[in-house]
Write an enzyme that holds these catalytic residues in place. Structure first.
Site, PDB file in Angstrom:
ATOM      1  N   THR A  66      59.466  83.343  86.005  1.00 55.43           N
ATOM      2  CA  THR A  66      58.598  81.735  85.538  1.00 55.43           C
ATOM      3  C   THR A  66      58.371  81.467  86.667  1.00 55.43           C
ATOM      4  O   THR A  66      58.573  82.149  87.785  1.00 55.43           O
ATOM      5  CB  THR A  66      58.681  80.693  84.318  1.00 55.43           C
ATOM      6  OG1 THR A  66      57.327  80.046  83.711  1.00 55.43           O
ATOM      7  CG2 THR A  66      59.795  79.982  84.211  1.00 55.43           C
ATOM      8  N   LYS A  70      56.341  83.877  90.713  1.00 56.90           N
ATOM      9  CA  LYS A  70      56.065  84.779  89.716  1.00 56.90           C
ATOM     10  C   LYS A  70      55.517  86.382  91.159  1.00 56.90           C
ATOM     11  O   LYS A  70      55.946  87.914  91.198  1.00 56.90           O
ATOM     12  CB  LYS A  70      54.706  85.536  89.207  1.00 56.90           C
ATOM     13  CG  LYS A  70      55.350  84.244  87.307  1.00 56.90           C
ATOM     14  CD  LYS A  70      54.331  84.230  86.573  1.00 56.90           C
ATOM     15  CE  LYS A  70      54.292  83.843  85.181  1.00 56.90           C
ATOM     16  NZ  LYS A  70      53.351  83.103  83.758  1.00 56.90           N
ATOM     17  N   ASP A 105      52.080  89.562  79.594  1.00 54.37           N
ATOM     18  CA  ASP A 105      50.934  88.789  79.698  1.00 54.37           C
ATOM     19  C   ASP A 105      49.651  89.893  78.942  1.00 54.37           C
ATOM     20  O   ASP A 105      49.330  89.197  78.078  1.00 54.37           O
ATOM     21  CB  ASP A 105      50.677  87.579  80.803  1.00 54.37           C
ATOM     22  CG  ASP A 105      51.224  86.507  80.850  1.00 54.37           C
ATOM     23  OD1 ASP A 105      52.286  86.741  79.376  1.00 54.37           O
ATOM     24  OD2 ASP A 105      51.547  86.018  82.110  1.00 54.37           O
TER      25      ASP A 105
HETATM   26  P1  NAP Z   1      45.596  78.606  87.345  1.00 61.18           P
HETATM   27  O1  NAP Z   1      46.951  79.669  87.782  1.00 61.18           O
HETATM   28  O2  NAP Z   1      46.077  77.039  87.874  1.00 61.18           O
HETATM   29  O3  NAP Z   1      44.707  78.694  86.866  1.00 61.18           O
HETATM   30  C1  NAP Z   1      43.608  77.756  86.104  1.00 61.18           C
HETATM   31  C2  NAP Z   1      42.619  77.875  86.059  1.00 61.18           C
HETATM   32  O4  NAP Z   1      41.727  76.256  85.394  1.00 61.18           O
HETATM   33  C3  NAP Z   1      41.324  78.311  87.278  1.00 61.18           C
HETATM   34  O5  NAP Z   1      40.362  79.261  87.201  1.00 61.18           O
HETATM   35  C4  NAP Z   1      41.038  76.510  87.362  1.00 61.18           C
HETATM   36  O6  NAP Z   1      40.049  76.795  88.218  1.00 61.18           O
HETATM   37  C5  NAP Z   1      40.492  76.398  85.934  1.00 61.18           C
HETATM   38  N1  NAP Z   1      40.493  74.527  86.231  1.00 61.18           N
HETATM   39  C6  NAP Z   1      41.328  74.000  86.034  1.00 61.18           C
HETATM   40  N2  NAP Z   1      40.994  72.413  85.428  1.00 61.18           N
HETATM   41  C7  NAP Z   1      39.705  72.312  85.572  1.00 61.18           C
HETATM   42  C8  NAP Z   1      38.838  71.679  85.598  1.00 61.18           C
HETATM   43  N3  NAP Z   1      39.288  70.261  85.493  1.00 61.18           N
HETATM   44  N4  NAP Z   1      37.366  71.754  85.555  1.00 61.18           N
HETATM   45  C9  NAP Z   1      37.094  73.229  85.655  1.00 61.18           C
HETATM   46  N5  NAP Z   1      38.154  74.372  85.558  1.00 61.18           N
HETATM   47  C10 NAP Z   1      39.671  73.855  85.855  1.00 61.18           C
HETATM   48  O7  NAP Z   1      46.326  78.107  85.684  1.00 61.18           O
HETATM   49  P2  NAP Z   1      46.982  79.984  84.646  1.00 61.18           P
HETATM   50  O8  NAP Z   1      48.330  80.391  85.276  1.00 61.18           O
HETATM   51  O9  NAP Z   1      45.929  80.859  85.250  1.00 61.18           O
HETATM   52  O10 NAP Z   1      47.094  78.857  83.516  1.00 61.18           O
HETATM   53  C11 NAP Z   1      46.190  78.419  82.852  1.00 61.18           C
HETATM   54  C12 NAP Z   1      47.075  78.145  81.387  1.00 61.18           C
HETATM   55  O11 NAP Z   1      46.847  79.639  80.927  1.00 61.18           O
HETATM   56  C13 NAP Z   1      47.629  77.431  81.408  1.00 61.18           C
HETATM   57  O12 NAP Z   1      47.981  75.703  80.541  1.00 61.18           O
HETATM   58  C14 NAP Z   1      49.001  78.094  80.760  1.00 61.18           C
HETATM   59  O13 NAP Z   1      49.931  77.402  79.972  1.00 61.18           O
HETATM   60  C15 NAP Z   1      48.204  78.721  80.030  1.00 61.18           C
HETATM   61  N6  NAP Z   1      48.770  80.355  78.965  1.00 61.18           N
HETATM   62  C16 NAP Z   1      49.653  80.627  79.392  1.00 61.18           C
HETATM   63  C17 NAP Z   1      50.284  82.356  78.947  1.00 61.18           C
HETATM   64  C18 NAP Z   1      50.766  82.099  76.427  1.00 61.18           C
HETATM   65  O14 NAP Z   1      51.510  83.081  77.050  1.00 61.18           O
HETATM   66  N7  NAP Z   1      49.846  81.273  75.923  1.00 61.18           N
HETATM   67  C19 NAP Z   1      50.655  82.512  79.283  1.00 61.18           C
HETATM   68  C20 NAP Z   1      50.499  82.331  81.240  1.00 61.18           C
HETATM   69  C21 NAP Z   1      49.687  80.834  80.956  1.00 61.18           C
HETATM   70  P3  NAP Z   1      39.759  76.192  89.201  1.00 61.18           P
HETATM   71  O15 NAP Z   1      39.847  77.594  90.132  1.00 61.18           O
HETATM   72  O16 NAP Z   1      38.261  76.379  90.087  1.00 61.18           O
HETATM   73  O17 NAP Z   1      40.870  75.696  89.985  1.00 61.18           O
END
Ligand code: NAP
Length: 281
Positions: A66, A70, A105
């Protein structure tokens, strides 16, 4: 009499206390009557390369990775095509002494939709993926795999969405948030792959009022379990999938690789994790 060797896997992270993986794999070990173990290993980024290299010596058959490890896990192992395409590995296994990796994923996301909205991928013309972070990469890879004709990747930072087209090909269209109202009228599937809507973060600025009646909604966030997006989807009568099913189904492949049995995601397991999530509220 020789003592039976216990197979063990672990989750490596920094921090790692929040991980629900031990509960999931612990349940499956018990359900399948396997004498095994699944532990948490708090490993700093500095220690991670050496820890990973010594996984076998530490009597592990593999493990989950995690954040923040990664990307490093991908570099330090022999990744499969999925992990390579996504640029991150979340599952490691030792195969004849070789450290191999994959990214589960994709299976997690696709299975969550298969369960929540069967048939969602039939004639899927336009899919809208909100977000262009790590999780969105797995989502877009899965949608390309299932044959979506056009995948619009919406992101605040457009340059990050543009990289998706280079990475995943010409079916991907990077767009800004201003395009969303028009896209909603055409979308067969809308997925939230941003971190917006998660407890402590701003809500997703999305009004499903303009969505078509048959649009399917995918959510990857599982804290809270029922995000505002899912509440709105339910209210509109739209089929949907949730982040908890994605989490549970992504774990299946790792367990199978380490312990040799394909485990089942049961309502009982889901309830165990729901109870845990509610406890932490
Ligand atoms: P990440 O790499 O940090 O990406 C976050 C994304 O959200 C980016 O596209 C970011 O846009 C956007 N974002 C965040 N705050 C924003 C705001 N205020 N306004 C507009 N856009 C915003 O995160 P990640 O690893 O992809 O994870 C995303 C979510 O998925 C998390 O909540 C995580 O817990 C969940 N997740 C769930 C699983 C599951 O098994 N269910 C697996 C993996 C992840 P910018 O690029 O413009 O910053």
């Amino acid at each position: 009499m020789t003592e039976e060797k216990i197979r063990a896997a672990c989750v490596m992270g920094w921090p790692v206390a929040h991980s629900r993986s031990p509960l999931i794999h612990g349940y499956w070990l018990k359900q399948n009557g396997i004498k095994g173990d699944y532990r948490r290993e708090a490993v700093t980024p500095e220690d991670f390369p050496a820890f990973l290299k010594s996984l076998g010596e530490r009597s592990y058959v593999g493990g989950n990775v995690t954040q923040p490890h990664k990307e490093m896990a991908l570099k330090l192992t022999q990744p499969d095509d999925r992990a390579k395409a996504i640029g991150a590995a979340n599952t490691i296994y030792i195969d004849n002494g070789v450290l191999r990796s994959t990214n589960t994923d994709v299976i997690g996301f696709l299975s969550s939709l298969d369960v929540g909205a069967p048939g969602w991928d039939k004639n899927l013309k336009t899919a809208v993926v909100l977000g262009a972070g790590g999780a969105a990469r797995a989502v877009v890879y899965g949608l390309v795999e299932r044959g979506a004709e056009r995948i619009c990747v919406v992101n605040r930072t457009l340059a990050r969405a543009e990289v998706f087209r280079e990475r995943f090909g010409p079916r991907v269209y990077p767009v800004g948030w201003d395009a969303v109202p028009k896209l909603l009228k055409e979308a067969g599937l809308v997925v939230n792959a941003t971190s917006m809507g998660m407890t402590g973060n701003p809500d997703l600025p999305l009004d499903l009022g303009g969505a078509r009646d048959g649009t399917v909604i995918g959510e990857i966030i599982y804290v809270p379990l029922k995000t505002k997006l899912l509440e709105a989807a339910e209210k509109r009568g739209l089929k949907h999938s949730d982040g908890l099913d994605m989490l549970l189904y992504q774990a299946v492949r790792g367990f199978e690789l380490w312990f040799g049995v394909k485990p089942k995601v049961t309502p009982e397991l889901r309830q165990i994790i729901v109870d845990e999530l509610l406890k932490k509220k």
